[in-house]
Each structure stands twice: as structure tokens, then as C-alpha cells.
Design a protein around this motif. Structure first.
Motif, PDB file in Angstrom:
ATOM      1  N   GLY A  75       7.752   0.345 -22.370  1.00  0.00           N
ATOM      2  CA  GLY A  75       8.944   0.129 -21.556  1.00  0.00           C
ATOM      3  C   GLY A  75       9.449   1.380 -20.867  1.00  0.00           C
ATOM      4  N   LEU A  76       8.583   2.163 -20.283  1.00  0.00           N
ATOM      5  CA  LEU A  76       9.033   3.339 -19.549  1.00  0.00           C
ATOM      6  C   LEU A  76       9.601   2.916 -18.205  1.00  0.00           C
ATOM      7  CD1 LEU A  76       6.197   5.947 -20.112  1.00  0.00           C
ATOM      8  CD2 LEU A  76       8.464   5.949 -21.088  1.00  0.00           C
ATOM      9  N   GLY A  77      10.835   3.310 -17.957  1.00  0.00           N
ATOM     10  CA  GLY A  77      11.443   3.029 -16.676  1.00  0.00           C
ATOM     11  C   GLY A  77      11.217   4.184 -15.722  1.00  0.00           C
ATOM     12  N   LEU A  78      11.713   4.033 -14.526  1.00  0.00           N
ATOM     13  CA  LEU A  78      11.533   5.053 -13.502  1.00  0.00           C
ATOM     14  C   LEU A  78      12.194   6.365 -13.919  1.00  0.00           C
ATOM     15  CD1 LEU A  78      10.324   5.533 -10.742  1.00  0.00           C
ATOM     16  CD2 LEU A  78      12.442   4.752  -9.725  1.00  0.00           C
ATOM     17  N   ASP A  79      13.373   6.295 -14.525  1.00  0.00           N
ATOM     18  CA  ASP A  79      14.057   7.513 -14.959  1.00  0.00           C
ATOM     19  C   ASP A  79      13.301   8.211 -16.076  1.00  0.00           C
ATOM     20  OD1 ASP A  79      16.097   7.192 -13.134  1.00  0.00           O
ATOM     21  OD2 ASP A  79      17.318   5.995 -14.514  1.00  0.00           O
ATOM     22  N   GLU A  80      12.743   7.450 -17.023  1.00  0.00           N
ATOM     23  CA  GLU A  80      11.985   8.062 -18.115  1.00  0.00           C
ATOM     24  C   GLU A  80      10.731   8.747 -17.591  1.00  0.00           C
ATOM     25  OE1 GLU A  80      13.008   4.849 -18.319  1.00  0.00           O
ATOM     26  OE2 GLU A  80      14.515   4.923 -19.908  1.00  0.00           O
ATOM     27  N   ASP A 133       5.989  -3.010 -13.218  1.00  0.00           N
ATOM     28  CA  ASP A 133       5.984  -4.475 -13.178  1.00  0.00           C
ATOM     29  C   ASP A 133       6.972  -5.046 -12.187  1.00  0.00           C
ATOM     30  OD1 ASP A 133       5.288  -4.896 -16.680  1.00  0.00           O
ATOM     31  OD2 ASP A 133       3.898  -4.751 -14.999  1.00  0.00           O
ATOM     32  N   GLY A 134       7.246  -4.328 -11.109  1.00  0.00           N
ATOM     33  CA  GLY A 134       7.994  -4.866  -9.989  1.00  0.00           C
ATOM     34  C   GLY A 134       9.487  -4.898 -10.133  1.00  0.00           C
ATOM     35  N   ASP A 135      10.047  -4.504 -11.328  1.00  0.00           N
ATOM     36  CA  ASP A 135      11.494  -4.594 -11.445  1.00  0.00           C
ATOM     37  C   ASP A 135      12.201  -3.327 -10.993  1.00  0.00           C
ATOM     38  OD1 ASP A 135      10.781  -2.977 -13.515  1.00  0.00           O
ATOM     39  OD2 ASP A 135      11.746  -4.156 -15.091  1.00  0.00           O
ATOM     40  N   GLY A 136      11.466  -2.238 -10.793  1.00  0.00           N
ATOM     41  CA  GLY A 136      12.053  -1.036 -10.252  1.00  0.00           C
ATOM     42  C   GLY A 136      12.843  -0.213 -11.238  1.00  0.00           C
ATOM     43  N   GLU A 137      13.177  -0.750 -12.386  1.00  0.00           N
ATOM     44  CA  GLU A 137      13.966  -0.035 -13.376  1.00  0.00           C
ATOM     45  C   GLU A 137      13.225   0.133 -14.687  1.00  0.00           C
ATOM     46  OE1 GLU A 137      16.828   1.422 -12.818  1.00  0.00           O
ATOM     47  OE2 GLU A 137      16.785   0.723 -10.765  1.00  0.00           O
ATOM     48  N   GLY A 138      12.020  -0.321 -14.801  1.00  0.00           N
ATOM     49  CA  GLY A 138      11.283  -0.179 -16.055  1.00  0.00           C
ATOM     50  C   GLY A 138      11.436  -1.419 -16.882  1.00  0.00           C
ATOM     51  N   LEU A 160       0.806  -1.208   0.000  1.00  0.00           N
ATOM     52  CA  LEU A 160       0.000   0.000   0.000  1.00  0.00           C
ATOM     53  C   LEU A 160       0.846   1.268   0.000  1.00  0.00           C
ATOM     54  CD1 LEU A 160      -2.761  -1.041   2.536  1.00  0.00           C
ATOM     55  CD2 LEU A 160      -2.878  -1.057   0.049  1.00  0.00           C
ATOM     56  N   HIS A 161       2.135   1.148   0.256  1.00  0.00           N
ATOM     57  CA  HIS A 161       3.025   2.306   0.202  1.00  0.00           C
ATOM     58  C   HIS A 161       3.093   2.787  -1.245  1.00  0.00           C
ATOM     59  CE1 HIS A 161       6.682   4.701   0.425  1.00  0.00           C
ATOM     60  NE2 HIS A 161       6.447   4.776   1.723  1.00  0.00           N
ATOM     61  N   PRO A 162       3.007   4.090  -1.501  1.00  0.00           N
ATOM     62  CA  PRO A 162       2.957   4.584  -2.878  1.00  0.00           C
ATOM     63  C   PRO A 162       4.136   4.164  -3.742  1.00  0.00           C
ATOM     64  CG  PRO A 162       2.352   6.332  -1.367  1.00  0.00           C
ATOM     65  CD  PRO A 162       2.791   5.164  -0.529  1.00  0.00           C
ATOM     66  N   LYS A 163       5.345   4.181  -3.210  1.00  0.00           N
ATOM     67  CA  LYS A 163       6.508   3.780  -4.013  1.00  0.00           C
ATOM     68  C   LYS A 163       6.427   2.305  -4.382  1.00  0.00           C
ATOM     69  CE  LYS A 163       9.917   7.115  -2.438  1.00  0.00           C
ATOM     70  NZ  LYS A 163      11.210   7.308  -1.780  1.00  0.00           N
ATOM     71  N   THR A 164       6.046   1.470  -3.430  1.00  0.00           N
ATOM     72  CA  THR A 164       5.924   0.039  -3.707  1.00  0.00           C
ATOM     73  C   THR A 164       4.811  -0.207  -4.705  1.00  0.00           C
ATOM     74  OG1 THR A 164       6.628  -0.362  -1.433  1.00  0.00           O
ATOM     75  CG2 THR A 164       5.684  -2.217  -2.618  1.00  0.00           C
ATOM     76  N   PHE A 165       3.709   0.520  -4.582  1.00  0.00           N
ATOM     77  CA  PHE A 165       2.591   0.360  -5.504  1.00  0.00           C
ATOM     78  C   PHE A 165       3.017   0.699  -6.928  1.00  0.00           C
ATOM     79  CE2 PHE A 165      -1.144   1.889  -7.759  1.00  0.00           C
ATOM     80  CZ  PHE A 165      -2.024   0.842  -7.540  1.00  0.00           C
ATOM     81  N   VAL A 166       3.748   1.800  -7.103  1.00  0.00           N
ATOM     82  CA  VAL A 166       4.198   2.194  -8.440  1.00  0.00           C
ATOM     83  C   VAL A 166       5.168   1.169  -8.993  1.00  0.00           C
ATOM     84  CG1 VAL A 166       5.563   3.912  -9.682  1.00  0.00           C
ATOM     85  CG2 VAL A 166       3.771   4.648  -8.131  1.00  0.00           C
ATOM     86  N   ARG A 167       6.103   0.724  -8.172  1.00  0.00           N
ATOM     87  CA  ARG A 167       7.068  -0.262  -8.659  1.00  0.00           C
ATOM     88  C   ARG A 167       6.395  -1.577  -9.040  1.00  0.00           C
ATOM     89  NH1 ARG A 167      10.935   1.577  -4.290  1.00  0.00           N
ATOM     90  NH2 ARG A 167      12.337   2.944  -5.425  1.00  0.00           N
TER      91      ARG A 167
END
Length: 156
Positions: free
Chosen positions: A94-99, A79-84, A67-74
Motif C-alpha cells: 500500500g505505498l502511496g504517492l507520498d510514501e 492502481d489508478g487511485d493516485g493516492e496509493g 503513455l505519459h509517465p505520470k499517468t503510467f505511474v498512477r
């Protein structure tokens, strides 16, 4: 939990605890604090178990940390990989976190707009003139001649 507390802070807290509670009452205080923390953890675990049992078997893998917003987004957007990677909000995009972060950051657009305004606002070098001073003070003799005098009031 206390990953940002260094050894100097811990030593300061220990010295402060000894000064506040004294060496004879400090062990009792530590035991009471540890018991209180255990009770809080037990209460929290019982509340989590009760919520899971009330939700039913379809939410057996439910984690409160999701339920934490960062965990929810990841988990859901990236899709749970944290890097896109190959996942993302739109399949194949394929948008990653940096994009995503860069697309929401207006710094580049604002810099381009400021540069465009500066280049459009600067006069050419041959037309650039020295700034002139404007006198904003009142002149003493002009006020009396420009105002109309009022000789009487018409009250009817």
C-alpha cells in the motif's frame, strides 16, 4: 489546455494582436488560425485512429494519454487511485504517492548525516582554542641561503 493563462495575459495578447495585424485584418487572421487548428486536430485524430486500427482489437481501449509517465505511474504502480491506498507496487504494501516520494527523497538522511558530522567534528568546549594565524609570505633573506649555486654546466 490554457489553464495557467489569466485574464491579464489574454487581454495583453488581444491588444498585441490588434496592434500587429490591425483591426481590419484581425478577423481574417483569426479565421485562418482556427482553420489551421482544426486541420491539426483532424490530422491528429486520423493518426490516432489509424494506429488503433493497426494495433488490432486487443488494443481497442488503448489511450495515448496513458503513455505519459505520470499517468503510467498512477495507473500501473498506484492502481489508478493516485493516492496509493490499498494498491501499489507490492500487494498488501500500500505505498502511496507520498510514501514513494519520501522514500526517494534524500533530505532526511542527509540532514542526519550532517548533524552527526557536526557533533563529531566539534571539539569539546574545554579544548577549543582560538585559531592561530599562519604567515604564508616569503621572507626575503632565506631564499639565497637555501638554494645551491650553479657555477657551471656540465655538457658532455
Amino acid at each position: 489546455m490554457f489553464s495557467d493563462v489569466g485574464p491579464l495575459e489574454l487581454a495583453t495578447l488581444a491588444v498585441l494582436a490588434i496592434l500587429l495585424f490591425g483591426p481590419d485584418r484581425l478577423p481574417e487572421f483569426i479565421q485562418n488560425t482556427a482553420a489551421l487548428i482544426r486541420k491539426f486536430r483532424e490530422f491528429s485524430d486520423n493518426a490516432k485512429q489509424e494506429i488503433r486500427s493497426e494495433l488490432g482489437p486487443e488494443f481497442a481501449d488503448f489511450e495515448f494519454e496513458d503513455l505519459h509517465p505520470k499517468t503510467f505511474v498512477r495507473k500501473h504502480v498506484l492502481d489508478g487511485d493516485g493516492e496509493g491506498g490499498s494498491g501499489g507496487l507490492v500487494p498488501g504494501l500500500g505505498l502511496g504517492l507520498d510514501e514513494i516520494r519520501n522514500s526517494l527523497d534524500p533530505t532526511q538522511e542527509l540532514t542526519e548525516a550532517v548533524d552527526a558530522l557536526r557533533s563529531a567534528g566539534d571539539p569539546p568546549p574545554e579544548r577549543a582554542a582560538a585559531p592561530t594565524r599562519v604567515n604564508l609570505t616569503k621572507e626575503s633573506g632565506t631564499e639565497a641561503t637555501t638554494r645551491a649555486t650553479i657555477d657551471h654546466f656540465d655538457v658532455t
